[in-house]
Design a protein around this motif. Structure first.
Motif, PDB file in Angstrom:
ATOM      1  N   PHE A 186     -18.836  10.749 -14.760  1.00 59.11           N
ATOM      2  CA  PHE A 186     -19.882  10.293 -15.676  1.00 59.11           C
ATOM      3  C   PHE A 186     -19.956  11.248 -16.865  1.00 59.11           C
ATOM      4  O   PHE A 186     -20.018  12.465 -16.695  1.00 59.11           O
ATOM      5  N   PHE A 235     -21.407   1.487 -17.616  1.00 66.02           N
ATOM      6  CA  PHE A 235     -21.024   1.641 -16.218  1.00 66.02           C
ATOM      7  C   PHE A 235     -19.911   0.642 -15.889  1.00 66.02           C
ATOM      8  O   PHE A 235     -20.068  -0.559 -16.105  1.00 66.02           O
ATOM      9  N   THR A 244     -17.286   4.866 -13.440  1.00 66.00           N
ATOM     10  CA  THR A 244     -17.528   5.694 -14.615  1.00 66.00           C
ATOM     11  C   THR A 244     -18.748   5.170 -15.364  1.00 66.00           C
ATOM     12  O   THR A 244     -19.153   4.018 -15.220  1.00 66.00           O
TER      13      THR A 244
END
Length: 212
Positions: A32, A39, A47
């Motif tokens: 992240f 997302f 991620t």
């Protein structure tokens, strides 16, 4: 198998990612970083932005996370916000590090390959013990400290919160490094360093104050 998500995808994040991939008891679940716009699953990993961690929690409820940001102050801000929402981060220790069973490692701390942490050392939360760094016996390392590659602390050294010890710097026994101070690369610290200063040279001398 512990599922781990990383917060931060810069240079430091690459090294922490390798710790997870090297550990046989861990699996990387996601990365992240503010550079991700949304997302999503990318290259087999979840991620998104740091604020998207709650979405991963719904899919992988027991995921642990680690903050991979080299800047000590920014790492503290992220930790305080994210841990309030999601609980403590996980410590990550490279299999090629040497850590005494009589040492203590705080949550969120990362210990790189070749680092040595000796008996009685107490390492705080969200520290970076970088490649080849040495924390000798009975060191007391505060939260958010960074020991750069090959930094060497002799026995009984105290490093207070947020301090940064530069590459190849050395500290003689029983010395204290103040909060949020910076020790320059290759410095030799032979006397106490106060809070909020930069010290460089052999022996290390204070050259400026740091406004925090």
């Amino acid at each position: 198998m512990k599922m781990v998500a990383l917060i931060g995808n810069g240079g430091h994040g690459k090294v922490v990612k390798e710790i997870v991939n090297t550990r046989s008891d861990m699996q990387l679940a996601g990365i992240f970083d503010d550079r991700f716009s949304s997302f999503a699953v990318r290259e087999g990993l979840y991620t998104g932005r740091p604020d998207d961690i709650h979405l991963l929690r719904k899919l992988v409820p027991d995921v642990a996370f680690a903050i991979c940001v080299g800047d000590n102050g920014l790492r503290k801000k992220l930790a305080e916000r994210l841990e309030l929402e999601h609980g403590d981060c996980t410590a990550l220790i490279h299999p090629a590090a040497i850590v005494s069973e009589a040492a203590a490692i705080g949550s969120g701390t990362v210990v790189m390959a070749g680092a040595v942490i000796q008996a009685g050392a107490n390492i705080g939360t969200h520290c970076i013990i970088n490649t080849g760094a040495i924390a000798e016996h009975d060191n007391s390392i505060g939260d958010y400290v960074h020991l750069s590659p090959r930094a060497a602390l002799a026995g009984g050294v105290k490093v207070r919160e947020g301090a940064h010890i530069g590459i190849g710097a050395s500290v003689i026994p029983q010395i204290e490094i103040g909060r949020w101070s910076v020790i320059g690369a290759g410095a030799a610290v032979i006397s106490t360093i106060p809070d909020g200063v930069t010290a460089v040279g052999v022996p290390a001398r204070v050259i400026s104050s740091i406004h925090t």
